[in-house]
Each structure stands twice: as structure tokens, then as C-alpha cells.
Design an enzyme around this catalytic site. Structure first.
Site, PDB file in Angstrom:
ATOM      1  N   ILE A 203       0.713  -1.227  -0.092  1.00 40.35           N
ATOM      2  CA  ILE A 203      -0.081  -0.051  -0.153  1.00 40.35           C
ATOM      3  C   ILE A 203       1.578   1.501  -0.103  1.00 40.35           C
ATOM      4  O   ILE A 203       0.479   2.582  -0.626  1.00 40.35           O
ATOM      5  CB  ILE A 203      -0.898  -0.139   1.158  1.00 40.35           C
ATOM      6  CG1 ILE A 203       0.005  -0.060   2.368  1.00 40.35           C
ATOM      7  CG2 ILE A 203      -1.590  -1.518   1.585  1.00 40.35           C
ATOM      8  CD1 ILE A 203      -1.062   0.780   3.575  1.00 40.35           C
ATOM      9  N   ASP A 204       2.015   0.896   0.300  1.00 38.87           N
ATOM     10  CA  ASP A 204       2.873   2.083   0.799  1.00 38.87           C
ATOM     11  C   ASP A 204       3.685   2.791  -0.783  1.00 38.87           C
ATOM     12  O   ASP A 204       3.612   4.345  -0.634  1.00 38.87           O
ATOM     13  CB  ASP A 204       4.511   1.963   0.954  1.00 38.87           C
ATOM     14  CG  ASP A 204       3.851   1.734   2.667  1.00 38.87           C
ATOM     15  OD1 ASP A 204       2.841   1.849   3.539  1.00 38.87           O
ATOM     16  OD2 ASP A 204       4.619   1.084   3.390  1.00 38.87           O
ATOM     17  N   LYS A 241     -11.981  25.500  14.480  1.00 32.21           N
ATOM     18  CA  LYS A 241     -11.429  26.223  15.253  1.00 32.21           C
ATOM     19  C   LYS A 241     -10.340  25.719  15.549  1.00 32.21           C
ATOM     20  O   LYS A 241      -9.869  25.269  16.529  1.00 32.21           O
ATOM     21  CB  LYS A 241     -12.372  25.862  16.754  1.00 32.21           C
ATOM     22  CG  LYS A 241     -13.583  24.809  17.093  1.00 32.21           C
ATOM     23  CD  LYS A 241     -14.073  25.540  18.427  1.00 32.21           C
ATOM     24  CE  LYS A 241     -14.826  24.073  18.817  1.00 32.21           C
ATOM     25  NZ  LYS A 241     -15.365  24.071  19.530  1.00 32.21           N
ATOM     26  N   MET A 249       0.274   6.171   6.468  1.00 29.90           N
ATOM     27  CA  MET A 249       0.930   5.474   6.522  1.00 29.90           C
ATOM     28  C   MET A 249       1.980   5.198   5.205  1.00 29.90           C
ATOM     29  O   MET A 249       1.556   5.863   4.735  1.00 29.90           O
ATOM     30  CB  MET A 249       0.394   4.168   6.031  1.00 29.90           C
ATOM     31  CG  MET A 249       0.429   3.367   6.919  1.00 29.90           C
ATOM     32  SD  MET A 249       0.127   1.247   7.151  1.00 29.90           S
ATOM     33  CE  MET A 249      -0.321   0.588   9.091  1.00 29.90           C
ATOM     34  N   ARG A 251       6.055   4.268   6.017  1.00 30.49           N
ATOM     35  CA  ARG A 251       7.771   4.683   6.624  1.00 30.49           C
ATOM     36  C   ARG A 251       8.516   5.096   6.068  1.00 30.49           C
ATOM     37  O   ARG A 251       9.528   5.788   5.674  1.00 30.49           O
ATOM     38  CB  ARG A 251       7.993   3.388   8.262  1.00 30.49           C
ATOM     39  CG  ARG A 251       9.317   3.762   8.209  1.00 30.49           C
ATOM     40  CD  ARG A 251       9.526   2.631   9.263  1.00 30.49           C
ATOM     41  NE  ARG A 251      10.732   3.018   9.696  1.00 30.49           N
ATOM     42  CZ  ARG A 251      11.490   2.408  10.458  1.00 30.49           C
ATOM     43  NH1 ARG A 251      10.923   0.986  11.567  1.00 30.49           N
ATOM     44  NH2 ARG A 251      12.831   2.206  10.771  1.00 30.49           N
TER      45      ARG A 251
END
Length: 546
Positions: A203-204, A241, A249, A251
Site C-alpha cells: 500500500i505504501d 476551530k 502510512m 515509513r
């Protein structure tokens, strides 16, 4: 298992196969020229004596009787789950059954660990049909075990040979496919005819290059996170506010953060690779975001959304240097340090035993982050970067910068981390179709005995019928990197290219998004309806390929 209405409908979805691989009786492999890695050619050619320099495999029109040979195939799902893994298995299974009804498919449970423990199940049509177009890796489970030692390779050889497998598919990311390359080499060196083929998953989004346009799961994960970010942005302009700091994800690379930014147009998005390229300090990052907070306040906009990649701290040069020194210190003086219990004393001990510049960085970190750098260690004794509350770190340094300037600005941070939410969602139509085609491509490569290859599909910005499938040698993507004190062959991770089209587009819009209410609300992944709503790939892929 009880099924939701959507689950029932997704089981019926029929992915479209690329036209040029749909008729297996009229295809063959056309091999290109011999290949080589971009770097470390000598070292890699010596490590992969039987599989280095293999040609690229293009699937073309033709005849090849091997497509109908009897195949006993095994597979593993390796590493973190990614949406679409079950469709890789479905495509592989359907290809095998079309090739020869005598073919068999076996799934090893929980990744490579299942190979070592000889824990497997036979995959049947009934089992596959229950998992088509569903998220997760629960069909056989996943795992992070690596086959590394000579004993482990021998065990894998023993179990795969005993099961009479002549084909193996490794579904995983860069580390898992590095393992696939090593297994292909080991089996070839030991006279086995077992073919190993890899499938790009993460998925990265950091397993891509000139041959692999995207890894599967990235599309679904980014769209899932973007829905959530859009929801928070709608809340932000409703409450007016809160400043939301959202870690996503990624890294090693900022692909998810960048894609989410392209989809949602947040107030600001940190790109780790840009931070490293510009050698930005903690103070500079804080100052840049504080400027935005203050300028928005002048317009009455006391809210915003900041996206942060998970691995940011490792890209900030001064923090990266600090982490390196902390790893060394706590490895060499572990016993002495373990006797200190009070944080203030631990902090003093650290500052006395690291360089002056790193000590200054450490002292300026918020206490909660400093504690995490000291307390959270991975199994190798290194700082567990993924456990660091980077979103809290960023909001903390921004708040400190605003206070330092002596300007009274309403600033109420709220923190979020989107990670596991994106790994096992129902795959998007794109990922469902892409993964099915990857599985079918894997079948063709292994049927035609092309070991040491990873499946690749090009033209992904086009309709699925027009995609072009083939295989690329795993060794072409490798380099030598230091792992646990030794130089090891690994597939090189792809980071965000700051000269690439996706980042350049974001860069051109950044000031506009920072100064106004320009949020976009993508909504949930859609599976039915107009193609522009249901079937579009990521903006990253469209920008890169057009």
C-alpha cells in the site's frame, strides 16, 4: 460468516482481462535482451549466478504448448495485507484451471513461515469464489517471516520438493520479492525446475519503477484514507476551530501522503523526500506551518488540515543523525542505561554521551517524542520509528513556534493516524481488476517456465482491455544495502521524486491550498455507476503516465 449486501454484490464482480492475455491458446513469450541491475552489477551477478541478467518477458501473440503443461503451484501472501490480494489468487487459480484441469494450487499459511512449517491448504474453486473481490489476506493469512539462513533455504527446498511443486508465486513488497529472487536462485542452483514468480504488493506505493507502474493495494488504501481526510476536512470547516494533524502510512516513502493531498487538497502536506532534499531542520518545518496558521488567522480561518507521512522523522537530517547516535549509544551502553529510571536522568545521560549537535536536537524535542525515541525499540535494538507519534511531534513544534513569536493565535490541534484502516478494505474496481490480471499474468509466466520474474502490467491509465502484461527480472531492480551490519541484495525502494510530475503538480498548488478554503471531499470508494466515479486510477498514476 454473515455477508453484507455489498459483500454479496462484490463476489459477483467480473474483472476484465487485458485482451492480449485472454486467449491463452494464442500467446507466447517474446524475450528481450539480457538485462542488468542499475548498480552493483558485479556483486549481484556473483550472488545470482543462475538468475542474474535474465531477459524481460513480453507476452505476445503466438503458440506455446507449455501453457497446457501440468502445474502444481504454491503461493504465499507476504507482509502487510493490501486490498486485492485475493484477486491475485483468483486470477492465478482461473488461469491454472483454464490451462489444465489437472493443475493444483496450494496456499502456504501465514507467509513464508508456512513454507518452513509445511503448513498449507489446497485451494479449491469453492474457496476462491468465497473470496473474490474481497479485502484482506485471510484466505491463507500473511506473515513477515523471511527465508534467510542456509538451514531455512534447505527446509523450503525440502518442503516444496516433497509437495512436488513446480511453480511458486510470492505476493509481497520489496523485501518479499527479494526473497522470491533468492529462492529462484537457490532452487536453480540446486537443479530444481520449480519456477518462482513475484507479484508487486504494497500500500505504501514504494515498489515501482520504469517497469512496474504501481503496486497493488495503493489505489484502495489512498482512496480509503482520502475519504476519511475529506470527512475531517468537512468537520474542520463546520467547527472552524481545529487544526487536524493526520499521519498516514508510509515509513520509507511519502507516496500515500502525496496521493491523499492530490485527492483532498489539504491545507498543507509534508513530503519527507522534500524535507531531506532541502535539508530542512525541525525549526524550519515548524516555521513553515506556523506561517500558514498565522496567515489563515488573519483571514478568520482558525482551522486547517496537515498531512504527515509516517516516516517523516527519519528524513529530517538532524533527527536522522540523532536516531543513529541513539541506536549506537543504547546498543553499546545498554546495561548502564537500563539502570536509569527517571526520564530527566535518562535525558542527561543521553546528552552526555552523544555529539553536541545531536544533544541540542534532543533537548529541543517535545518530551513525549524524546521519551518515545528512548523507550520504543524494535527487535534489533533500533528506534521503532513507526511507533513515534509524528503527528503529535509536528503539532507540538508548531505550537512552540507560535508561542515563541509572541503572537496570540487560536491553535487547537487534533491528532489522527490512518494506517490499518486502508489495508483490508474491499478493493476498488481498479485494484480488483489489476490484481486479477496480475494473477493471470503470474500463471502465464510460470506455465512458460520464466523463473525469477516479477509480474508487470503497463498502460494502467487506459481501460483494462488495453493493458499490456509481462514479466521483468527481479535482479534488474536490486542493489546492495547494509542490513544488520552486512551488505545484502535488496530491491530498491522507490521514493517520491521531487522532480516528478505528481510532486510538481502539488508544489504548484500548495500556496493556493494553504491560504484558502479549497478542500475536496472524495467520498467513499464507489463500485457502481459512471466509470469516472468507479474506475479511475490514482491521480499519481495519471500524472505519471500522461
Amino acid at each position: 460468516m454473515s455477508l453484507s449486501a455489498l459483500h454479496k454484490y462484490r463476489l459477483q464482480y467480473k474483472p476484465v482481462l487485458p485482451k492480449h492475455i485472454a486467449d491463452i491458446d494464442n500467446i507466447t513469450i517474446e524475450e528481450g535482451a539480457k538485462t542488468q541491475s542499475a548498480v552493483n552489477q558485479k556483486e549481484l551477478s556473483e550472488l545470482f549466478k543462475h538468475t542474474y541478467g535474465l531477459p524481460i518477458c513480453n507476452i505476445v501473440a503466438g503458440k506455446n504448448a507449455d501453457i497446457h503443461r501440468v502445474i502444481r503451484c504454491g503461493f504465499i501472501l507476504s507482509g502487510g495485507p493490501a486490498a486485492g490480494g485475493h484477486n491475485v489468487v483468483a486470477g492465478l487459480f482461473d488461469g491454472l484451471m483454464k490451462g489444465n484441469k489437472e493443475n493444483k494450487l496450494y496456499g502456504f499459511r501465514c507467509g513464508a513461515g508456512g513454507i518452513l512449517s509445511n503448513d498449507y491448504i489446497e485451494i479449491t474453486a469453492e474457496l476462491v469464489d468465497k473470496h473474490r473481490n474481497t479485502g484482506g489476506f485471510d484466505l491463507v493469512g500473511s506473515g513477515r517471516t523471511k527465508i534467510e539462513t542456509e538451514e531455512q533455504f534447505a527446509t523450503a527446498f525440502k518442503h516444496i520438493t516433497a509437495l512436488k511443486l513446480n511453480a511458486m508465486v510470492v505476493v509481497g513488497g520489496d523485501d518479499s520479492n527479494t526473497n522470491a529472487a533468492l529462492l529462484a536462485e537457490y532452487f536453480a542452483a540446486h537443479g530444481s525446475d520449480c519456477v518462482f514468480v513475484g507479484v508487486p504488493k504494497t500500500i505504501d506505493g514504494d515498489l515501482k519503477n520504469q517497469y512496474i507502474e504501481t503496486s497493488f493495494g495503493f489505489d484502495t488504501a489512498c482512496k480509503t484514507y482520502s475519504e476519511l481526510i475529506g470527512n475531517i476536512q468537512r468537520d474542520a470547516i463546520s467547527s472552524r476551530k481545529y487544526w487536524h494533524f493526520i499521519k498516514v502510512m508510509g515509513r520509507s516513502a511519502s507516496h500515500i501522503a502525496l496521493e491523499a493531498a492530490l485527492e483532498t487538497q489539504p491545507t498543507y502536506c509534508i513530503i519527507s523526500e522534500e524535507v531531506e532534499d532541502k535539508k530542512m531542520t525541525v525549526s524550519q518545518i515548524a516555521s513553515e506551518i506556523a506561517d500558514i496558521v498565522i496567515e489563515r488567522h488573519k483571514k478568520g480561518l482558525n482551522f486547517g488540515v496537515v498531512l504527515i507521512p509516517e516516516g517523516l522523522v527519519e528524513f529530517i537530517p538532524e533527527v536522522k543523525a540523532l536516531i543513529k547516535e541513539l541506536n549506537n549509544l543504547l546498543a553499546h551502553k545498554k546495561e548502564e542505561y537500563s539502570k536509569i529510571t527517571e526520564f530527566s536522568a535518562q535525558k542527561a545521560f543521553v546528552c552526555e554521551n552523544i555529539s553536541e549537535s545531536c544533544a541540542a536536537t534532543f533537548k529541543n524535542l517535545p518530551d513525549n517524542i524524546a521519551k518515545q525515541l528512548l523507550l520504543d525499540r524494535d527487535p534489533h535494538g533500533n528506534v521503532n520509528v513507526s511507533a513515534i507519534e509524528t503527528e503529535s511531534f509536528v503539532s507540538g513544534i508548531v505550537k512552540a513556534e507560535i508561542v515563541k513569536r509572541g503572537i496570540k493565535v487560536p491553535f487547537t490541534p487534533v491528532h489522527h493516524f490512518f494506517g490499518y484502516e486502508g489495508r483490508c478494505a474491499f478493493p476498488s474496481n481498479f485494484d480488483s481488476t489489476y490484481c486479477y490480471a496480475l494473477g493471470y499474468t503470474a500463471f502465464i509466466l510460470l506455465a512458460l517456465k520464466k523463473t525469477g520474474q516479477i509480474c508487470c502490467i503497463s498502460g494502467l491509465q487506459k481501460p483494462a482491455e488495453e493493458w499490456i502484461c509481462g514479466g521483468v527480472p527481479l535482479t534488474i531492480m536490486m542493489n546492495m544495502e547494509q542490513r544488520n551490519g552486512e551488505m545484502k541484495p535488496v530491491i530498491k525502494k522507490a521514493l517520491v521524486e521531487i522532480e516528478g510530475k505528481p510532486f510538481k503538480f502539488y508544489q504548484s498548488k500548495r500556496a493556493q491550498w494553504a491560504s484558502a478554503e479549497d478542500f475536496v471531499f472524495p467520498g467513499a470508494i464507489q463500485y457502481f455507476g459512471p466509470s469516472e466515479v468507479c474506475d479511475q486510477p490514482t491521480k499519481t498514476l495519471l500524472l505519471e503516465q500522461n
